[in-house]
Enzyme design. Structure first.
Site, mmCIF file in Angstrom:
data_model
loop_
_atom_site.group_PDB
_atom_site.id
_atom_site.type_symbol
_atom_site.label_atom_id
_atom_site.label_comp_id
_atom_site.label_asym_id
_atom_site.label_seq_id
_atom_site.Cartn_x
_atom_site.Cartn_y
_atom_site.Cartn_z
ATOM 1 N N LYS A 103 0.901 -1.303 0.013
ATOM 2 C CA LYS A 103 -0.018 -0.044 0.018
ATOM 3 C C LYS A 103 0.893 1.250 0.042
ATOM 4 O O LYS A 103 2.056 1.281 0.546
ATOM 5 C CB LYS A 103 -0.786 0.157 1.351
ATOM 6 C CG LYS A 103 -2.142 -0.135 1.177
ATOM 7 C CD LYS A 103 -3.139 -0.238 2.196
ATOM 8 C CE LYS A 103 -4.254 -1.456 2.098
ATOM 9 N NZ LYS A 103 -4.773 -1.836 3.145
ATOM 10 N N GLN A 104 0.451 2.105 -0.649
ATOM 11 C CA GLN A 104 0.890 3.677 -0.249
ATOM 12 C C GLN A 104 0.074 4.469 0.149
ATOM 13 O O GLN A 104 -0.960 4.671 -0.357
ATOM 14 C CB GLN A 104 1.389 3.983 -1.847
ATOM 15 C CG GLN A 104 1.631 5.440 -2.039
ATOM 16 C CD GLN A 104 2.899 5.856 -2.274
ATOM 17 O OE1 GLN A 104 3.719 5.152 -3.130
ATOM 18 N NE2 GLN A 104 3.528 6.898 -1.588
ATOM 19 N N GLU A 127 1.681 9.025 4.263
ATOM 20 C CA GLU A 127 3.059 9.211 4.913
ATOM 21 C C GLU A 127 3.981 8.238 4.550
ATOM 22 O O GLU A 127 4.972 8.324 4.684
ATOM 23 C CB GLU A 127 2.836 9.423 6.581
ATOM 24 C CG GLU A 127 1.795 10.171 7.017
ATOM 25 C CD GLU A 127 2.527 11.484 7.609
ATOM 26 O OE1 GLU A 127 3.470 11.199 8.147
ATOM 27 O OE2 GLU A 127 2.168 12.435 7.198
ATOM 28 N N ALA A 128 3.219 6.865 4.209
ATOM 29 C CA ALA A 128 4.159 5.884 4.255
ATOM 30 C C ALA A 128 4.040 4.936 3.142
ATOM 31 O O ALA A 128 2.819 4.879 2.651
ATOM 32 C CB ALA A 128 4.204 5.122 5.622
ATOM 33 N N LYS A 167 6.964 -0.681 7.299
ATOM 34 C CA LYS A 167 6.193 0.725 7.048
ATOM 35 C C LYS A 167 7.521 1.693 6.827
ATOM 36 O O LYS A 167 8.390 1.921 7.670
ATOM 37 C CB LYS A 167 5.555 1.006 8.449
ATOM 38 C CG LYS A 167 4.877 2.373 8.058
ATOM 39 C CD LYS A 167 3.476 2.353 9.048
ATOM 40 C CE LYS A 167 2.897 3.487 9.237
ATOM 41 N NZ LYS A 167 1.963 3.799 10.302
ATOM 42 N N ASP A 211 -4.655 9.004 16.200
ATOM 43 C CA ASP A 211 -5.364 8.932 15.056
ATOM 44 C C ASP A 211 -6.631 7.642 14.995
ATOM 45 O O ASP A 211 -6.487 6.686 14.160
ATOM 46 C CB ASP A 211 -4.295 8.743 13.920
ATOM 47 C CG ASP A 211 -4.822 8.618 12.446
ATOM 48 O OD1 ASP A 211 -5.786 9.261 12.259
ATOM 49 O OD2 ASP A 211 -3.950 8.451 11.531
HETATM 50 N N1 LIG Z 1 0.462 -5.166 10.822
HETATM 51 C C1 LIG Z 1 -0.401 -5.162 9.837
HETATM 52 N N2 LIG Z 1 -0.839 -6.280 9.492
HETATM 53 C C2 LIG Z 1 -1.842 -6.189 8.204
HETATM 54 N N3 LIG Z 1 -2.466 -5.078 7.783
HETATM 55 C C3 LIG Z 1 -1.741 -3.902 7.922
HETATM 56 C C4 LIG Z 1 -0.932 -4.012 9.049
HETATM 57 N N4 LIG Z 1 -0.436 -2.658 9.275
HETATM 58 C C5 LIG Z 1 -1.053 -1.932 8.332
HETATM 59 N N5 LIG Z 1 -2.021 -2.564 7.563
HETATM 60 C C6 LIG Z 1 -2.622 -2.105 6.498
HETATM 61 O O1 LIG Z 1 -2.181 -0.910 6.019
HETATM 62 C C7 LIG Z 1 -3.107 0.217 6.210
HETATM 63 C C8 LIG Z 1 -2.226 1.291 6.182
HETATM 64 O O2 LIG Z 1 -1.308 1.005 7.387
HETATM 65 P P1 LIG Z 1 -1.036 2.168 8.421
HETATM 66 O O3 LIG Z 1 -2.224 2.731 9.044
HETATM 67 O O4 LIG Z 1 -0.186 1.875 9.377
HETATM 68 O O5 LIG Z 1 -0.345 3.456 7.477
HETATM 69 P P2 LIG Z 1 -0.747 4.844 7.064
HETATM 70 O O6 LIG Z 1 0.274 5.626 6.806
HETATM 71 O O7 LIG Z 1 -1.811 5.365 8.005
HETATM 72 O O8 LIG Z 1 -1.583 4.808 5.640
HETATM 73 P P3 LIG Z 1 -2.802 5.355 5.049
HETATM 74 O O9 LIG Z 1 -2.331 6.674 4.884
HETATM 75 O O10 LIG Z 1 -3.296 4.516 4.136
HETATM 76 O O11 LIG Z 1 -3.783 5.445 6.384
HETATM 77 C C9 LIG Z 1 -3.956 -0.229 7.226
HETATM 78 O O12 LIG Z 1 -5.111 0.851 7.320
HETATM 79 C C10 LIG Z 1 -4.350 -1.721 7.064
HETATM 80 O O13 LIG Z 1 -5.236 -1.941 6.130
HETATM 81 MG MG LIG Z 2 -3.663 4.396 8.868
#
Ligand SMILES: Nc1ncnc2c1ncn2[C@@H]1O[C@H](COP(=O)(O)OP(=O)(O)OP(=O)(O)O)[C@@H](O)[C@H]1O
Ligand SMILES: [Mg+2]
Length: 235
Positions: A9-10, A13-14, A29, A132
């Site tokens: 996923k993109q 932030e990450a 991440k 968040d």
């Molecule tokens: N440990 C994990 N196991 C399975 N899926 C995960 C895990 N961590 C994250 N994800 C998936 O990846 C998505 C994004 O992860 P995270 O919320 O940590 O990053 P983010 O920077 O907030 O990304 P976004 O901007 O898309 O919300 C989560 O909503 C979930 O679907």
């Molecule tokens: Mg998130």
């Protein structure tokens, strides 16, 4: 270590990659550089987010809230390596599915709301402010992986995993807990506007597992919410 990275996923932030870390399914991440920020500031912010995330993942786990196991922190490459829950869905998708299916939705939604309320309460009892709280930052995983088909509506066999602690901090004040709840309420209104009583169900569960200063938290929450309303009205 993790030679092959597959992008999962993109986000804003990450970038998230999946890989295999010492034989286990892992997720990386990686917080990318933001060119609109001064490089020094960007580095400071990123480091802070990584530190927050790593610290709170561990702290929450110690408090009895399930989080991904932390494998490695690499400040140089702006990465956190953690356990990847391959069989999981976000609370957001689960709620959308429950609404779509229309079957048994009230009971499933209630059970999920109760779990979310209990979990947030547990974080707050341990002075962990998530920062968040959204339904994308809560995962549903199977408690006991069964041979039979995975059923996300079987709430006896599902537990919640909290993720995305980059904006978290530790604070014991009722004010910060109230703000955390307000962030959740706003997120639910924008993501799940077809479930108008979801937040109040979550909040009820949160209150019923209450420790000492629940009254203060409720009044701070209401204060923050009133302030928010005023701001919206002013524009
Ligand atoms: N440990 C994990 N196991 C399975 N899926 C995960 C895990 N961590 C994250 N994800 C998936 O990846 C998505 C994004 O992860 P995270 O919320 O940590 O990053 P983010 O920077 O907030 O990304 P976004 O901007 O898309 O919300 C989560 O909503 C979930 O679907
Ligand atoms: Mg998130």
């Amino acid at each position: 270590m993790c030679q092959e990275l597959k992008i999962l996923k993109q986000g804003a932030e990450a970038k998230l990659y999946i890989c295999n870390y010492l034989g286990k399914p892992a997720l990386i991440k990686e917080r990318f550089k933001k060119n609109y920020r001064h490089p020094d500031l960007d580095e400071t912010i990123t480091k802070e987010r990584i530190k927050n995330e790593a610290r709170s993942i561990v702290r929450a786990k110690a408090a009895g809230v399930k989080t991904p196991t932390l494998y490695l922190v690499d400040f140089e490459r702006r990465r956190i390596y953690m356990q990847h829950f391959e069989n999981s869905i976000t609370a957001k998708d689960s709620i959308i599915q429950i609404k779509k299916s229309g079957t048994g939705d009230v009971a499933s939604l209630d059970a999920l709301a109760r779990k979310i309320g209990e979990t947030v309460r547990k974080l707050h009892d341990n002075n962990i402010i998530h920062g968040d709280l959204t339904t994308s930052n809560i995962l549903l995983v199977e408690k006991n992986p069964s041979a039979s088909e995975l059923n996300w509506l079987d709430h006896d066999n599902i537990e919640l995993v909290m993720i995305d602690f980059g904006l978290s901090h530790v604070d014991s004040s009722a004010e910060d807990k109230g703000v955390d709840l307000y962030v959740l309420e706003r997120a639910l209104i924008s993501t799940h506007n077809d479930c108008p009583d979801l937040f109040s169900k979550i909040f009820d569960a949160y209150k019923s597992y209450s420790k000492s200063n629940i009254k203060e938290i409720i009044s701070k929450f209401e204060e923050v919410r009133a302030r928010g309303r005023k701001r919206t009205m002013v524009g």
